[in-house]
Design an enzyme around this catalytic site. Sequence first.
Site, PDB file in Angstrom:
ATOM      1  N   ALA A  99       0.871  -1.201   0.000  1.00 21.85           N
ATOM      2  CA  ALA A  99       0.000   0.000   0.000  1.00 21.85           C
ATOM      3  C   ALA A  99       0.895   1.234   0.000  1.00 21.85           C
ATOM      4  O   ALA A  99       0.712   2.160   0.810  1.00 21.85           O
ATOM      5  CB  ALA A  99      -0.964  -0.015   1.182  1.00 21.85           C
ATOM      6  N   HIS A 134       3.055   4.609  -0.512  1.00 21.63           N
ATOM      7  CA  HIS A 134       2.795   6.025  -0.797  1.00 21.63           C
ATOM      8  C   HIS A 134       4.139   6.753  -0.783  1.00 21.63           C
ATOM      9  O   HIS A 134       5.197   6.119  -0.615  1.00 21.63           O
ATOM     10  CB  HIS A 134       1.797   6.601   0.211  1.00 21.63           C
ATOM     11  CG  HIS A 134       2.171   6.339   1.649  1.00 21.63           C
ATOM     12  ND1 HIS A 134       3.329   6.813   2.225  1.00 21.63           N
ATOM     13  CD2 HIS A 134       1.547   5.629   2.624  1.00 21.63           C
ATOM     14  CE1 HIS A 134       3.387   6.444   3.482  1.00 21.63           C
ATOM     15  NE2 HIS A 134       2.324   5.699   3.747  1.00 21.63           N
ATOM     16  N   GLY A 136       5.628   8.392   1.332  1.00 19.30           N
ATOM     17  CA  GLY A 136       6.451   8.164   2.529  1.00 19.30           C
ATOM     18  C   GLY A 136       7.355   6.954   2.336  1.00 19.30           C
ATOM     19  O   GLY A 136       8.553   6.996   2.651  1.00 19.30           O
ATOM     20  N   HIS A 137       6.783   5.862   1.791  1.00 16.19           N
ATOM     21  CA  HIS A 137       7.609   4.674   1.514  1.00 16.19           C
ATOM     22  C   HIS A 137       8.652   4.986   0.447  1.00 16.19           C
ATOM     23  O   HIS A 137       9.793   4.522   0.513  1.00 16.19           O
ATOM     24  CB  HIS A 137       6.739   3.517   1.008  1.00 16.19           C
ATOM     25  CG  HIS A 137       5.714   3.038   1.979  1.00 16.19           C
ATOM     26  ND1 HIS A 137       4.373   3.291   1.823  1.00 16.19           N
ATOM     27  CD2 HIS A 137       5.825   2.313   3.115  1.00 16.19           C
ATOM     28  CE1 HIS A 137       3.691   2.731   2.817  1.00 16.19           C
ATOM     29  NE2 HIS A 137       4.550   2.138   3.616  1.00 16.19           N
ATOM     30  N   GLN A 187       1.340  -8.601  13.545  1.00 13.09           N
ATOM     31  CA  GLN A 187       1.265  -7.276  14.164  1.00 13.09           C
ATOM     32  C   GLN A 187      -0.137  -6.674  14.120  1.00 13.09           C
ATOM     33  O   GLN A 187      -0.297  -5.497  14.422  1.00 13.09           O
ATOM     34  CB  GLN A 187       2.309  -6.341  13.560  1.00 13.09           C
ATOM     35  CG  GLN A 187       2.055  -5.911  12.125  1.00 13.09           C
ATOM     36  CD  GLN A 187       3.242  -5.134  11.553  1.00 13.09           C
ATOM     37  OE1 GLN A 187       4.280  -5.703  11.229  1.00 13.09           O
ATOM     38  NE2 GLN A 187       3.093  -3.826  11.447  1.00 13.09           N
ATOM     39  N   GLY A 247      10.574   4.785   8.600  1.00 11.46           N
ATOM     40  CA  GLY A 247      10.072   6.154   8.675  1.00 11.46           C
ATOM     41  C   GLY A 247       9.956   6.648  10.113  1.00 11.46           C
ATOM     42  O   GLY A 247       9.603   5.890  11.014  1.00 11.46           O
ATOM     43  N   GLN A 300       8.094   2.731  16.757  1.00  4.05           N
ATOM     44  CA  GLN A 300       8.562   1.544  16.028  1.00  4.05           C
ATOM     45  C   GLN A 300      10.051   1.672  15.708  1.00  4.05           C
ATOM     46  O   GLN A 300      10.823   0.722  15.869  1.00  4.05           O
ATOM     47  CB  GLN A 300       7.751   1.385  14.746  1.00  4.05           C
ATOM     48  CG  GLN A 300       8.305   0.330  13.796  1.00  4.05           C
ATOM     49  CD  GLN A 300       7.396   0.105  12.606  1.00  4.05           C
ATOM     50  OE1 GLN A 300       6.434  -0.619  12.700  1.00  4.05           O
ATOM     51  NE2 GLN A 300       7.716   0.703  11.472  1.00  4.05           N
ATOM     52  N   SER A 344      -0.030   8.124   5.386  1.00  2.00           N
ATOM     53  CA  SER A 344      -0.216   6.807   5.992  1.00  2.00           C
ATOM     54  C   SER A 344      -1.167   6.026   5.105  1.00  2.00           C
ATOM     55  O   SER A 344      -2.120   6.598   4.555  1.00  2.00           O
ATOM     56  CB  SER A 344      -0.837   6.957   7.384  1.00  2.00           C
ATOM     57  OG  SER A 344      -1.406   5.723   7.792  1.00  2.00           O
ATOM     58  N   SER A 345      -0.917   4.724   4.983  1.00  2.00           N
ATOM     59  CA  SER A 345      -1.814   3.890   4.169  1.00  2.00           C
ATOM     60  C   SER A 345      -3.227   3.934   4.746  1.00  2.00           C
ATOM     61  O   SER A 345      -4.209   3.751   4.028  1.00  2.00           O
ATOM     62  CB  SER A 345      -1.316   2.454   4.132  1.00  2.00           C
ATOM     63  OG  SER A 345       0.051   2.446   3.775  1.00  2.00           O
TER      64      SER A 345
HETATM   65  O1  PAF Z   1       5.994   0.060   9.277  1.00  3.36           O
HETATM   66  C1  PAF Z   1       5.591  -0.959   8.675  1.00  3.36           C
HETATM   67  O2  PAF Z   1       5.095  -0.904   7.555  1.00  3.36           O
HETATM   68  C2  PAF Z   1       5.689  -2.319   9.358  1.00  3.36           C
HETATM   69  O3  PAF Z   1       5.457  -2.205  10.727  1.00  3.36           O
HETATM   70  C3  PAF Z   1       7.022  -3.034   9.086  1.00  3.36           C
HETATM   71  C4  PAF Z   1       8.201  -2.279   9.668  1.00  3.36           C
HETATM   72  C5  PAF Z   1       7.207  -3.220   7.598  1.00  3.36           C
HETATM   73  C6  PAF Z   1       7.000  -4.433   9.743  1.00  3.36           C
HETATM   74  O4  PAF Z   1       5.968  -5.212   9.246  1.00  3.36           O
END
Ligand code: PAF
Length: 284
Positions: free
Chosen positions: A38, A40, A42-43, A67, A153, A159, A191-192
């Site tokens: 997903a 965007h 940011g990625h 998660q 990010g 995280q 954010s997604s």
């Molecule tokens: O930030 C995320 O997209 C996730 O928490 C990650 C770091 C890829 C772990 O699944």
Amino acid sequence: MTGGADIERVRTIADLRRCIAEWRAAGLSIGLVPTMGALHEGHLALVEAAVGGCDRTIVTLFVNPAQFGPNEDFAVYPRDEDRDAGLVTRAGADLLFAPNVDEVYPPDHATQVHVSGLGDILEGEHRPGFFTGVATVVSKLLLQSLPDRAYFGEKDYQQLCVIRRLTRDLDIPVSIAGVKTVREEDGLALSSRNAYLTTAERAVAPVLHGTIAQVAEQVGRGEDPRDQAQWAIDQLRRAGFGDVDYVTVRNAETLQEAVDASLPARVLAAAWLGKARLIDNVAV
Ligand code: PAF
């Protein structure tokens, strides 16, 4: 392996390691960008940082079931691998690692990584099990690929802290790079999950960033962090947010209450707007 004009995609840890071994034999440095797809801007900023800093860039795409809580959005989390593959190809990445769930978690998988303390507060308190899921999958991804650097990010600031800590505690020889949050023009952090906002909620959403930015400024001027956090909670409620899970000023590394004003601090917040739970943070 599948490929074509698009980026090369691998599904198994064995194939991933074969590609990496070839690059290592040629003396190339490797950057890793873990994602759940997903994608965007940011990625893509993470991918650009990796492409700029390393000879080869691997993007991982794995919607990590570990998660997500039982009432969270795992089943409906947006998935479009071809679109994501196109985006990271154009951003200059070299390899997409998109394993199936069984490849990452064989049926008898029994080991978890739990970062005590740091992983139990704030997001950890509101989303039980979340950081154990993140820490477990990130440990695995780092050990599967052993890149020189992995990119995350600052949007998910806690995280990032948890990942730095597990990398240090488990002696994983990878440097962790934090990349600045990418925002819409009105300040909303990309954010997604912003896709869950209605048009009316989208108009209110930037109040989150605006409010915590004001807290950061006031605390930087010497105002009391707790008073400022309470002011922010009131502001968010007035603007139309539902539950405010937290607004708090914390030590930027330990995420404990910021008591020593001379140390770097961070304002962190999480609040509900309709069906979307928004999180954001800024430096003091
Ligand atoms: O930030 C995320 O997209 C996730 O928490 C990650 C770091 C890829 C772990 O699944």
